[in-house]
Design an enzyme around this catalytic site. Structure first.
Site, PDB file in Angstrom:
ATOM      1  N   CYS A 194      11.750 -31.531 -59.095  1.00  0.00           N
ATOM      2  CA  CYS A 194      12.584 -30.581 -58.351  1.00  0.00           C
ATOM      3  C   CYS A 194      13.238 -31.305 -57.170  1.00  0.00           C
ATOM      4  O   CYS A 194      14.029 -32.211 -57.375  1.00  0.00           O
ATOM      5  CB  CYS A 194      11.749 -29.386 -57.927  1.00  0.00           C
ATOM      6  SG  CYS A 194      12.688 -28.072 -57.146  1.00  0.00           S
ATOM      7  N   ASP A 241      16.646 -23.917 -67.356  1.00  0.00           N
ATOM      8  CA  ASP A 241      16.883 -24.183 -65.934  1.00  0.00           C
ATOM      9  C   ASP A 241      18.385 -24.234 -65.663  1.00  0.00           C
ATOM     10  O   ASP A 241      18.984 -25.305 -65.533  1.00  0.00           O
ATOM     11  CB  ASP A 241      16.204 -25.502 -65.556  1.00  0.00           C
ATOM     12  CG  ASP A 241      16.258 -25.800 -64.067  1.00  0.00           C
ATOM     13  OD1 ASP A 241      16.768 -24.952 -63.302  1.00  0.00           O
ATOM     14  OD2 ASP A 241      15.788 -26.881 -63.676  1.00  0.00           O
ATOM     15  N   HIS A 272      12.274 -24.469 -65.419  1.00  0.00           N
ATOM     16  CA  HIS A 272      12.140 -25.366 -64.277  1.00  0.00           C
ATOM     17  C   HIS A 272      10.670 -25.385 -63.860  1.00  0.00           C
ATOM     18  O   HIS A 272      10.039 -24.354 -63.704  1.00  0.00           O
ATOM     19  CB  HIS A 272      13.007 -24.839 -63.131  1.00  0.00           C
ATOM     20  CG  HIS A 272      13.040 -25.706 -61.929  1.00  0.00           C
ATOM     21  ND1 HIS A 272      14.049 -26.617 -61.690  1.00  0.00           N
ATOM     22  CD2 HIS A 272      12.195 -25.813 -60.879  1.00  0.00           C
ATOM     23  CE1 HIS A 272      13.825 -27.233 -60.546  1.00  0.00           C
ATOM     24  NE2 HIS A 272      12.697 -26.757 -60.034  1.00  0.00           N
TER      25      HIS A 272
END
Length: 304
Positions: A194, A241, A272
């Site tokens: 991330c 995502d 995600h």
């Protein structure tokens, strides 16, 4: 199958995709917790209460440990380092594999956390790398504020108060430390998740003579200097995502234009955060495949 998979899998198939999408918005600061829970309350899911859905989506780090912190094959400690262009001093979790010494050195991997500090999942990732023979170092961006506070909500709020440019400088200082570490063979890889995926892309662009290989997981592109990237990249994306995937076509075109060696993988029906085995977003099969690819990539690029 680890405990996280056993605990969460029965609930995952019943949780609507909207819940995962809302959690992603919440985790990245686009909505607050009250809005997140309010939206969850609109879902009519038979057999699942609001509290069960919320609990499944938020991390439970007690379930996620794959490599024990006192594994006899590893030596773990905390190391402070100078970061004159960042916050002055940084601190990270250093994990050494058994047998590494000044005459038998090992490649090093910098581990970059999400947008909430050095939580137990990221520490476990560092131990997994060390278990595979790499020196692993995971800095905590929250060190200037006292370090990861013990829960992700507070960690996320704390990280938002810090200067992002200084955080990047702290991680660059950590990468340089690994490059010259007395037990390192001089090769440095980087993996991040991330926000850490963004950092991986950014350091590859801004430290081309330090980073020898990068494996960003669902990370957005570097903000500049993509034409300076020398390191091969192995990029991991989740099919569902939408936010991060929207940035990939332009980034891929830039990598191609600058003749960067890269491989990109998109994992089917994954959200995600699918590698994080502390929440319902975890997908064991995809996570293990991505991780094996990452280990093989680092062995191929950092040990020769």
């Amino acid at each position: 199958m680890n405990q996280a998979a056993e605990k969460t899998t029965p609930q995952v198939s019943s949780i609507p995709q909207e819940a995962f999408d809302w959690y992603d918005e919440y985790a990245h600061g686009d909505i607050d917790r009250r809005t997140f829970l309010s939206r969850l309350g609109t879902l009519g899911v038979t057999g699942l209460s609001l509290s069960v859905i919320a609990k499944s989506l938020t991390p439970n780090y007690a379930l996620a440990e794959q490599v024990s912190f006192n594994d006899p094959d590893l030596t773990a400690s905390y190391l402070e380092f100078e970061s004159p262009s960042g916050h002055g001093t940084g601190r990270g979790y250093l994990v050494l594999p058994k047998g590494v010494n000044a005459s038998d050195k090992a490649p090093a991997v910098l581990v970059a956390h999400e947008n909430r500090g050095l939580n137990p999942y990221i520490k476990d990732v560092a131990r997994r790398l060390a278990k595979a023979g790499f020196i692993a170092f995971a800095p905590d961006a929250l060190f200037p504020l006292g370090g990861y506070p013990g829960n992700d909500d507070e960690g996320r709020a704390m990280q938002k108060t810090l200067d992002g440019a200084k955080i990047e400088e702290d991680f660059m200082a950590a990468a340089r430390l690994l490059k010259s570490h007395e037990l390192s063979n001089g090769k440095v890889g980087m993996v991040g998740f991330c926000f850490g995926g963004y950092l991986t892309n950014s350091l590859a662009a801004n430290l081309p003579d330090v980073i020898d290989a990068g494996a960003p997981y669902y990370g957005t592109p570097a903000k500049g200097n993509i034409d300076q990237i020398k390191a091969p990249l192995q990029l991991h994306f989740a099919e569902l995502d939408k936010r991060v995937n929207a940035t990939w076509p332009a980034y891929e075109n830039a990598l191609k234009s600058n003749q960067v060696t890269y491989t990109a993988f998109t994992y089917e029906k994954a959200n995600h955060g699918f590698h994080n085995d502390s929440t319902a977003r975890y997908q064991e099969k995809n996570a293990e495949l991505a991780w094996q690819r990452t280990l093989d990539f680092f062995k191929a690029t950092l040990t020769s």
